[in-house]
Design a protein around this motif. Structure first.
Motif, PDB file in Angstrom:
ATOM      1  N   ILE A  65       0.848  -1.202   0.000  1.00  0.00           N
ATOM      2  CA  ILE A  65       0.000   0.000   0.000  1.00  0.00           C
ATOM      3  C   ILE A  65       0.880   1.247   0.000  1.00  0.00           C
ATOM      4  CG2 ILE A  65      -1.654   1.335   1.376  1.00  0.00           C
ATOM      5  CD1 ILE A  65      -2.667  -1.484   2.410  1.00  0.00           C
ATOM      6  N   ALA A  66       1.928   1.235   0.849  1.00  0.00           N
ATOM      7  CA  ALA A  66       2.846   2.386   0.926  1.00  0.00           C
ATOM      8  C   ALA A  66       3.502   2.649  -0.429  1.00  0.00           C
ATOM      9  CB  ALA A  66       3.906   2.123   1.998  1.00  0.00           C
ATOM     10  N   LYS A  67       3.802   1.570  -1.153  1.00  0.00           N
ATOM     11  CA  LYS A  67       4.398   1.711  -2.494  1.00  0.00           C
ATOM     12  C   LYS A  67       3.419   2.410  -3.445  1.00  0.00           C
ATOM     13  CE  LYS A  67       6.273  -2.087  -4.012  1.00  0.00           C
ATOM     14  NZ  LYS A  67       6.329  -3.417  -4.686  1.00  0.00           N
ATOM     15  N   LEU A 108       2.629  -0.755  11.611  1.00  0.00           N
ATOM     16  CA  LEU A 108       1.814  -0.359  10.460  1.00  0.00           C
ATOM     17  C   LEU A 108       1.755   1.164  10.333  1.00  0.00           C
ATOM     18  CD1 LEU A 108      -1.164  -2.888  10.757  1.00  0.00           C
ATOM     19  CD2 LEU A 108       0.844  -3.049   9.286  1.00  0.00           C
ATOM     20  N   ALA A 109       1.659   1.842  11.469  1.00  0.00           N
ATOM     21  CA  ALA A 109       1.639   3.312  11.454  1.00  0.00           C
ATOM     22  C   ALA A 109       2.944   3.863  10.874  1.00  0.00           C
ATOM     23  CB  ALA A 109       1.409   3.848  12.864  1.00  0.00           C
ATOM     24  N   ALA A 110       4.061   3.248  11.262  1.00  0.00           N
ATOM     25  CA  ALA A 110       5.370   3.691  10.753  1.00  0.00           C
ATOM     26  C   ALA A 110       5.463   3.508   9.239  1.00  0.00           C
ATOM     27  CB  ALA A 110       6.484   2.916  11.459  1.00  0.00           C
ATOM     28  N   ILE A 111       4.927   2.409   8.743  1.00  0.00           N
ATOM     29  CA  ILE A 111       4.996   2.119   7.307  1.00  0.00           C
ATOM     30  C   ILE A 111       4.106   3.062   6.490  1.00  0.00           C
ATOM     31  CG2 ILE A 111       4.470   0.377   5.543  1.00  0.00           C
ATOM     32  CD1 ILE A 111       5.144  -1.750   7.738  1.00  0.00           C
ATOM     33  N   LEU A 112       2.938   3.401   7.036  1.00  0.00           N
ATOM     34  CA  LEU A 112       1.917   4.113   6.255  1.00  0.00           C
ATOM     35  C   LEU A 112       1.808   5.604   6.561  1.00  0.00           C
ATOM     36  CD1 LEU A 112      -0.900   1.408   6.613  1.00  0.00           C
ATOM     37  CD2 LEU A 112       0.387   1.916   4.530  1.00  0.00           C
ATOM     38  N   HIS A 113       2.612   6.119   7.499  1.00  0.00           N
ATOM     39  CA  HIS A 113       2.341   7.465   8.023  1.00  0.00           C
ATOM     40  C   HIS A 113       2.503   8.593   7.008  1.00  0.00           C
ATOM     41  CE1 HIS A 113       6.766   7.537   8.517  1.00  0.00           C
ATOM     42  NE2 HIS A 113       6.655   8.853   8.531  1.00  0.00           N
ATOM     43  N   ASP A 114       3.177   8.371   5.894  1.00  0.00           N
ATOM     44  CA  ASP A 114       3.361   9.440   4.903  1.00  0.00           C
ATOM     45  C   ASP A 114       2.448   9.312   3.683  1.00  0.00           C
ATOM     46  OD1 ASP A 114       5.121  11.116   6.126  1.00  0.00           O
ATOM     47  OD2 ASP A 114       6.919  10.294   5.180  1.00  0.00           O
ATOM     48  N   CYS A 115       1.490   8.372   3.726  1.00  0.00           N
ATOM     49  CA  CYS A 115       0.688   8.143   2.515  1.00  0.00           C
ATOM     50  C   CYS A 115      -0.219   9.331   2.182  1.00  0.00           C
ATOM     51  CB  CYS A 115      -0.123   6.852   2.626  1.00  0.00           C
ATOM     52  SG  CYS A 115      -1.361   6.839   3.925  1.00  0.00           S
ATOM     53  N   THR A 152      -3.695  11.327   5.581  1.00  0.00           N
ATOM     54  CA  THR A 152      -3.156  10.042   6.051  1.00  0.00           C
ATOM     55  C   THR A 152      -4.178   9.333   6.923  1.00  0.00           C
ATOM     56  OG1 THR A 152      -0.838  10.741   5.966  1.00  0.00           O
ATOM     57  CG2 THR A 152      -1.381   8.986   7.513  1.00  0.00           C
ATOM     58  N   PHE A 153      -4.763  10.074   7.850  1.00  0.00           N
ATOM     59  CA  PHE A 153      -5.779   9.509   8.744  1.00  0.00           C
ATOM     60  C   PHE A 153      -6.946   8.932   7.949  1.00  0.00           C
ATOM     61  CE2 PHE A 153      -9.744   9.996  11.139  1.00  0.00           C
ATOM     62  CZ  PHE A 153      -9.449   9.279  12.290  1.00  0.00           C
ATOM     63  N   ASP A 154      -7.472   9.719   7.006  1.00  0.00           N
ATOM     64  CA  ASP A 154      -8.639   9.282   6.233  1.00  0.00           C
ATOM     65  C   ASP A 154      -8.334   8.055   5.378  1.00  0.00           C
ATOM     66  OD1 ASP A 154     -10.270  11.266   7.241  1.00  0.00           O
ATOM     67  OD2 ASP A 154      -9.815  12.682   5.646  1.00  0.00           O
ATOM     68  N   LEU A 155      -7.131   8.000   4.811  1.00  0.00           N
ATOM     69  CA  LEU A 155      -6.771   6.846   3.993  1.00  0.00           C
ATOM     70  C   LEU A 155      -6.622   5.580   4.834  1.00  0.00           C
ATOM     71  CD1 LEU A 155      -4.133   8.396   1.546  1.00  0.00           C
ATOM     72  CD2 LEU A 155      -6.360   7.460   0.913  1.00  0.00           C
ATOM     73  N   ILE A 156      -5.864   5.666   5.919  1.00  0.00           N
ATOM     74  CA  ILE A 156      -5.544   4.469   6.704  1.00  0.00           C
ATOM     75  C   ILE A 156      -6.774   3.870   7.370  1.00  0.00           C
ATOM     76  CG2 ILE A 156      -4.252   3.593   8.697  1.00  0.00           C
ATOM     77  CD1 ILE A 156      -2.028   5.531   8.001  1.00  0.00           C
ATOM     78  N   GLU A 209     -11.381  -1.657  13.729  1.00  0.00           N
ATOM     79  CA  GLU A 209     -10.994  -0.884  14.916  1.00  0.00           C
ATOM     80  C   GLU A 209      -9.481  -0.721  14.987  1.00  0.00           C
ATOM     81  OE1 GLU A 209     -12.466  -0.938  19.423  1.00  0.00           O
ATOM     82  OE2 GLU A 209     -11.079  -2.595  19.021  1.00  0.00           O
ATOM     83  N   GLU A 210      -8.749  -1.784  14.681  1.00  0.00           N
ATOM     84  CA  GLU A 210      -7.289  -1.704  14.709  1.00  0.00           C
ATOM     85  C   GLU A 210      -6.758  -0.734  13.657  1.00  0.00           C
ATOM     86  OE1 GLU A 210      -5.821  -6.010  16.442  1.00  0.00           O
ATOM     87  OE2 GLU A 210      -6.569  -5.921  14.383  1.00  0.00           O
ATOM     88  N   MET A 211      -7.385  -0.706  12.490  1.00  0.00           N
ATOM     89  CA  MET A 211      -6.942   0.230  11.458  1.00  0.00           C
ATOM     90  C   MET A 211      -7.294   1.674  11.840  1.00  0.00           C
ATOM     91  SD  MET A 211      -5.182  -1.539   9.537  1.00  0.00           S
ATOM     92  CE  MET A 211      -4.718  -0.161   8.485  1.00  0.00           C
ATOM     93  N   LEU A 212      -8.385   1.859  12.566  1.00  0.00           N
ATOM     94  CA  LEU A 212      -8.731   3.195  13.058  1.00  0.00           C
ATOM     95  C   LEU A 212      -7.672   3.674  14.056  1.00  0.00           C
ATOM     96  CD1 LEU A 212     -10.684   5.593  13.276  1.00  0.00           C
ATOM     97  CD2 LEU A 212     -11.912   4.325  15.064  1.00  0.00           C
ATOM     98  N   LEU A 213      -7.261   2.790  14.969  1.00  0.00           N
ATOM     99  CA  LEU A 213      -6.212   3.147  15.936  1.00  0.00           C
ATOM    100  C   LEU A 213      -4.897   3.443  15.214  1.00  0.00           C
ATOM    101  CD1 LEU A 213      -6.833   0.630  18.886  1.00  0.00           C
ATOM    102  CD2 LEU A 213      -7.764   2.916  18.542  1.00  0.00           C
ATOM    103  N   THR A 214      -4.574   2.637  14.206  1.00  0.00           N
ATOM    104  CA  THR A 214      -3.356   2.869  13.409  1.00  0.00           C
ATOM    105  C   THR A 214      -3.410   4.242  12.738  1.00  0.00           C
ATOM    106  OG1 THR A 214      -3.147   0.489  12.972  1.00  0.00           O
ATOM    107  CG2 THR A 214      -1.940   1.977  11.517  1.00  0.00           C
TER     108      THR A 214
END
Length: 517
Positions: free
Chosen positions: A332-334, A373-380, A393-397, A408-413
């Protein structure tokens, strides 16, 4: 019924959308064998998909059958069992009332599995089956589970899952949604095909040409389809020529439910699901280059039973989820053009701090995975806009499907990812307040760690290749070696330190050593 203590016995009760099933198994000399399997047809799916609720008449019927099942559990001396429910309970507006009544009337706690939990348990069993097939080892595949109310997709690249998505559209739900059109047109199959294409057609396979080498399908109707096609299982797996499915669908798509029922000697309820399931399978065939469909004989309860009778398998399962969730996140990050080296550095630093703070944060390995997961996706979010990238980033993740992770876990991420050196979780934020007290605390702890880790690679140039972390009284000492200018990193670190100290009571101190004189 007396049993030797060396023999472990367990049971799984699965409340599905159209079937209530119970399986009792034992572990003897390291092998799991079945003692009893029971099935009882239900109508929960129809009720929920059309009315949104489980009727109390159905609740009383369900409670009565569970009462009988409980008696059988006593006969076998079973004291370790799980009661799980899937799509019908997930989508029922009155599920809390129903679960409460089942607890009161039957003294049974029903665990409603999230969509991702259900599918991941099934996929783990499918991968075990594929690993045993020598000719399929290391090959990529689209793996799909077609349930009564949902379709799950995962892409396997031969080593890991790299894509996972669930669609709220299964065989029973498809029929219930479009069934009333059937009486209006003789060309009903075209309506079904167009509707499926409007949903499945938007899925983009991240492989060249959008095609995969193998198509692995499983679901409630696959055994019936294999039986109709005259295909027998080998080593717990059906191999069905794709042309057979295409021919079967052509044969039945213009037939009425009654005619399908009479022709194949099945009930009309089964006939309506057969048509819907085949329509979905035919659409999925288009994703594959293979002329055969692999259909392992696996069910949800296979994984649940293994976890109860073989405790080590639960640890192996979590590691399976972790590896594949991270693999999906990197894919996803890619897609969103995130800086891989930066993400990997932040992930490494965050895990180092998390592990050293284990005695202070009280969080388990599942929360550590959210941090990764947050570290991997935080710049998307930069893919959408640089102006409000944190909110993007928040809305995408929060709406991304990642293998094995719940909503719920993805919301926390998403919450963990959306804070930088300028911003911290705020109780004036309406969205943040909507989280439970427990989840707000989890987010705050993970954010405190994530912000420090992210600050250590603020320039995204990996000036610090590694860090050493140590707790000393009320201080968190972080040391690193670098011969580069690290003033930006030190500034960002100082910005993030106060919130970390507020959450944990430890003052972070960064020391960067240089070999330059």
């Amino acid at each position: 019924m007396n049993r030797k203590k060396s023999i472990k016995v367990a049971a799984v009760i699965d409340i599905g959308s159209n079937m209530l099933k119970m399986r009792i198994s034992q572990l003897k000399k390291g092998e799991i064998s079945d003692l009893e399997k029971l099935e009882y047809p239900l109508n929960l799916g129809h009720e929920v998909f059309t009315e949104g609720k489980i009727r109390f008449e159905s609740l009383h019927e369900l409670s009565g059958i569970l009462h009988g099942y409980r008696g059988i559990l006593k006969e076998y001396g079973v004291n370790q069992y799980k009661v799980v429910a899937t799509t019908a309970f997930r989508e029922a507006k009155n599920r809390s009332y129903v679960i409460d009544q089942l607890k009161i009337q039957n003294d049974m706690t029903v665990q409603v599995l999230e969509d991702d939990q259900e599918k991941t348990l099934i996929y783990s069993e499918i991968l075990n089956t594929l690993d045993k097939m020598e000719n399929k080892k290391g090959e990529n595949a689209l793996i799909s589970y077609i349930g009564a109310g949902t379709i799950g997709f995962s892409l396997y690249n031969g080593k890991h899952m790299i894509f996972s998505q669930n669609i709220p559209m299964g065989a029973l739900k498809l029929h219930d949604m479009l069934g009333n059109i059937q009486e209006l047109t003789e060309d009903f199959y075209t309506v079904v095909e167009e509707y499926l294409n409007s949903i499945i057609g938007h899925i983009r396979i991240p492989f060249s040409k959008g095609l995969v080498s193998n198509l692995v399908l499983t679901g409630n109707e696959i055994q019936l389809i294999a039986h109709i096609c005259g295909v027998m299982p080998e080593n717990g797996c059906y191999t069905i020529p794709a042309q057979m499915l295409t021919d079967l669908f052509k044969q039945i798509r213009s037939m009425s439910q009654e005619k399908i029922s009479n022709h194949y000697g099945i009930s009309e309820d089964t006939a309506e699901l057969l048509y819907s399931a085949l329509a979905i399978y035919i659409r999925l065939i288009e994703f594959s280059e293979s002329d055969v469909i692999i259909a392992p004989k696996v069910e949800l309860w296979d994984a649940l039973m293994r976890h109860m009778l073989l405790p080590k398998s639960s640890e192996e399962y979590f590691e399976h989820v972790r590896e594949n969730a991270i693999s999906c996140a990197y894919e996803i990050a890619k897609t969103y053009h995130c800086n891989h080296l930066h993400s990997e550095n932040v992930r490494k630093f965050a895990c180092r701090i998390f592990d050293k703070m284990k005695g202070a944060h009280g969080l388990d390995h599942r929360k550590r995975l959210l941090l990764e997961l947050a570290a991997i996706l935080h710049d998307c979010g930069y893919y959408v806009t640089a102006k409000q990238h944190l909110l993007s980033t928040f809305d995408l993740i929060k709406d991304i499907d990642v293998y094995g992770m719940t909503d719920e876990e993805m919301l926390l991420t998403a919450y963990v990812s959306r804070y930088n050196e300028y911003d911290v979780p705020n109780y004036d934020d309406i969205e943040f307040i909507r989280l439970s007290d427990k989840n707000r605390l989890i987010v705050s702890k993970l954010v405190a760690i994530f912000r420090l880790a992210n600050a250590l690679d603020k320039a995204q140039k990996q000036k610090l290749s590694d860090i050493r972390v140590k707790l000393n009284n009320d201080r968190l000492l972080i040391t690193a070696d670098s011969n580069e200018n690290c003033y930006l990193e030190k500034w960002a670190f100082e910005q993030c330190a106060p919130f970390f100290q507020e959450v944990f009571g430890y003052k972070p101190v960064l020391t960067v050593r240089s070999s330059l004189i």
